[in-house]
Write an enzyme that holds these catalytic residues in place. Structure first.
Site, mmCIF file in Angstrom:
data_model
loop_
_atom_site.group_PDB
_atom_site.id
_atom_site.type_symbol
_atom_site.label_atom_id
_atom_site.label_comp_id
_atom_site.label_asym_id
_atom_site.label_seq_id
_atom_site.Cartn_x
_atom_site.Cartn_y
_atom_site.Cartn_z
ATOM 1 N N PHE A 247 0.856 -1.224 -0.112
ATOM 2 C CA PHE A 247 -0.187 -0.110 -0.033
ATOM 3 C C PHE A 247 1.022 1.208 -0.073
ATOM 4 C CE2 PHE A 247 -3.136 -3.092 0.791
ATOM 5 C CZ PHE A 247 -4.209 -2.442 0.504
ATOM 6 N N CYS A 258 -14.857 -1.423 -0.526
ATOM 7 C CA CYS A 258 -14.617 -1.262 0.926
ATOM 8 C C CYS A 258 -14.084 0.148 1.245
ATOM 9 C CB CYS A 258 -13.520 -2.415 1.155
ATOM 10 S SG CYS A 258 -14.345 -4.022 0.911
#
Length: 446
Positions: A247, A258
Site C-alpha cells: 500500500f 470497501c
C-alpha cells in the site's frame, strides 16, 4: 476435523468465496441469495464474478456434493450449525453503513435457526451490530458472532485459504471457538475477542490502509515538486519492518467496494461517539482531491493549462475497473477521473480486460474490446488500472496510432524506457518525466 453444516446468505464476492472455500475445507455448505437468476447460474457452475480460482472451487464443491445453492434462506439455514451473513452493507445516509440487508435477513431466519446455531456476521458492520442483531433475534439459544473478512478482490480465494489472521468476536467464548474451528485446517493465527472489538478490527485495518494510500499520493506530489523519485522513496520506506512495502504505490486514488464506505462509516461512528477524528478527515479529503489532480496532470501533459477546457481532446483510458484482476467498477477511481475529464469536454474511449460488454454503459466513455482502438487518433493515453497485460502491449504500434505520443501512467506501472524507445513520452506520478528517444540525424555535417 469435524465437518460442519454451514449456511451462507449472500453470493457476492464475500459470500460466494466463503461458501466455496468452506466447502473445499470439507464442510457441507448451502448458499442462498436474493438474485434467483444468479442462483440458477451458480447451480450450473457459472460464476459471474471475475475471481481467480473461484469457478474451479465452485465446480469442485458442487461435484463433491459439499456445495449447494437454494432459493430460500429458511431452507438454507434450517439445519445449519453456523449461518454466515455475507450481505451488502453499502454507504447509507450521512456515510453510516446501511444495515437494512443484515436486519432483513436476521428477521427472516430468526424463527427457523436451529437451537445451538451460531449466526456469524461476515459483512462489514459498525461496532455494536452483533449486540443489535442478538437483541433482534431474541433467542438465548442462538449466539451472534462477528467474523470480519479480509479478502482482496482479485485474490479472494488465495486470501481466504492463506489468511494473515482469523478474527472471531463473541461475548461468550464457546461460540467464538466453534466458529474458529471452521478454519482449523488453515493453521492461521486466530484472535478471539469480544464482538465489539472484532467489528472494530475491520474498520481500523481498512482505514489504516486508506491512510497509507492517501499519504503516499501526497508524498508522490511532493516528490515531483522537489525532484525526488517516489519509486526510490517508497523502496527505502518499505524495507523498514515498521512500515512494510504494501500500500505504498501512488495512483489515481483509492476506491472499490470497501475503503470508501468503511472510512466514511468509521468517521460517522467517531462523530456519534463524540470523537473528532481529524486524521481520518484528512485521509478522506485528500483522496477526494486526487482525481482532480490527475485530470490537471493530463491537461498539462497534453500541453495545456491545468484548468484548461478539454473540449475536442481525444483521450484513451487503459483500465476502468477499480483494480486489476476484477470486473468490479464500484467506486472505481478510474471512473472518477473519467467523469471529470468528460465534464471538461474530453472525448473518452476506454478498454479494460475485465469487462465483457455485459456491464452497464459508462457515462461519457465509449468502451471498446481492443486496447489498440483507444490509441487511434488519441491525443494521449492514460493508464488508470494496473493490469499486467498493459506492459506487453505493442508500444511502437501504439505510437503509430496516437495523434499525441504521450502516456500518463497514474500508477507508474509501465516501463518508461520501453515507451521512450517506441517514441512515446512517459509521464508518471512522483517520478521524473521520460521523453522519447530521438534518433540521431544521418545527414552529413556540412
Amino acid at each position: 476435523m469435524h465437518s460442519y453444516q454451514v449456511a451462507v446468505v449472500g453470493a457476492g464476492y464475500v459470500g460466494l468465496t466463503t461458501a466455496a472455500c468452506l466447502a473445499s475445507l470439507g464442510h457441507r455448505v448451502r448458499c442462498t441469495d436474493s438474485d434467483r437468476g444468479k442462483l440458477a447460474r451458480l447451480k450450473r457452475g457459472e460464476v459471474d464474478i471475475l475471481e481467480k480460482g473461484l469457478p474451479g472451487l465452485v465446480a469442485e464443491g458442487i461435484a463433491a456434493g459439499r456445495l449447494g445453492f437454494v432459493e430460500s434462506a429458511a431452507e438454507a439455514v434450517e439445519t445449519a450449525e453456523a449461518v454466515f451473513l455475507c450481505v451488502p452493507t453499502p454507504m447509507g445516509e450521512g456515510g453510516m453503513a446501511d444495515l437494512s440487508a443484515v436486519i432483513d435477513v436476521a428477521t427472516k431466519v430468526r424463527d427457523v435457526l436451529s437451537p445451538g446455531c451460531v449466526l456469524v456476521n461476515k459483512s462489514t458492520v459498525p461496532v455494536g451490530t452483533a449486540a443489535r442483531v442478538a437483541a433482534l433475534l431474541g433467542r438465548d439459544d442462538v449466539a451472534v458472532v462477528s467474523n470480519p473478512e479480509f479478502l482482496r478482490e482479485g485474490t479472494a480465494v488465495h486470501d481466504f485459504l492463506n489468511p494473515d489472521r482469523i478474527v472471531v468476536g463473541s461475548d461468550t467464548r464457546g461460540p467464538a471457538e466453534r466458529v474458529a474451528a471452521l478454519y482449523a485446517r488453515l493453521g492461521a493465527p486466530t484472535v478471539l475477542t469480544d464482538a465489539a472489538s472484532a467489528e472494530m478490527v475491520k474498520y481500523a485495518a481498512n482505514c489504516f490502509l486508506a491512510t497509507k494510500l492517501s499519504y503516499v499520493n501526497a508524498i508522490a506530489e511532493l516528490c515531483e515538486r522537489l525532484g525526488a523519485d517516489i519509486g526510490d522513496v517508497t523502496e527505502g520506506m518499505g524495507y523498514d519492518r515498521r512500515i512494510g512495502p504494501t500500500f505504498l504505490s501512488p495512483g489515481p486514488g483509492w476506491g472499490g467496494s470497501c475503503l470508501p464506505k468503511d472510512t466514511m462509516a468509521l468517521k460517522q461512528v467517531a462523530e456519534v461517539a463524540g470523537f473528532e477524528f481529524g486524521l481520518l478527515d484528512e485521509v478522506i479529503s485528500g483522496n477526494a482531491k486526487q482525481a482532480s489532480r490527475v485530470v490537471e496532470r493530463i491537461a498539462v501533459a497534453c500541453g495545456l493549462d491545468a484548468d484548461a477546457d478539454l473540449t475536442g481532446l481525444r483521450i484513451g483510458l487503459l483500465g476502468l475497473t477499480f483494480k486489476a484482476g476484477t470486473n468490479d467498477l464500484r467506486d472505481s477511481p478510474a471512473l472518477s477521473v473519467a467523469r471529470l475529464l468528460a465534464e471538461r469536454g474530453a472525448e473518452l474511449t476506454g478498454y479494460d480486460p475485465g469487462l465483457t460488454g455485459a456491464e452497464p454503459p459508462i457515462p461519457g466513455v465509449r468502451v471498446v474490446d481492443d486496447p489498440y482502438y483507444i490509441a487511434k487518433d488519441a491525443h494521449a493515453l492514460v493508464l488508470l488500472t494496473d493490469w499486467p497485460q498493459f506492459r506487453a502491449l505493442d508500444w511502437p504500434r501504439i505510437a503509430g496510432l496516437l495523434e499525441g505520443p504521450v502516456v500518463i501512467d497514474t500508477r507508474n506501472h509501465l516501463d518508461p524506457d520501453a515507451l521512450s524507445r517506441a517514441g512515446i513520452a512517459w509521464r508518471g506520478f512522483g517520478r521524473p518525466p521520460v521523453d522519447p528517444v530521438r534518433t540521431p540525424s544521418l545527414d552529413p555535417v556540412p
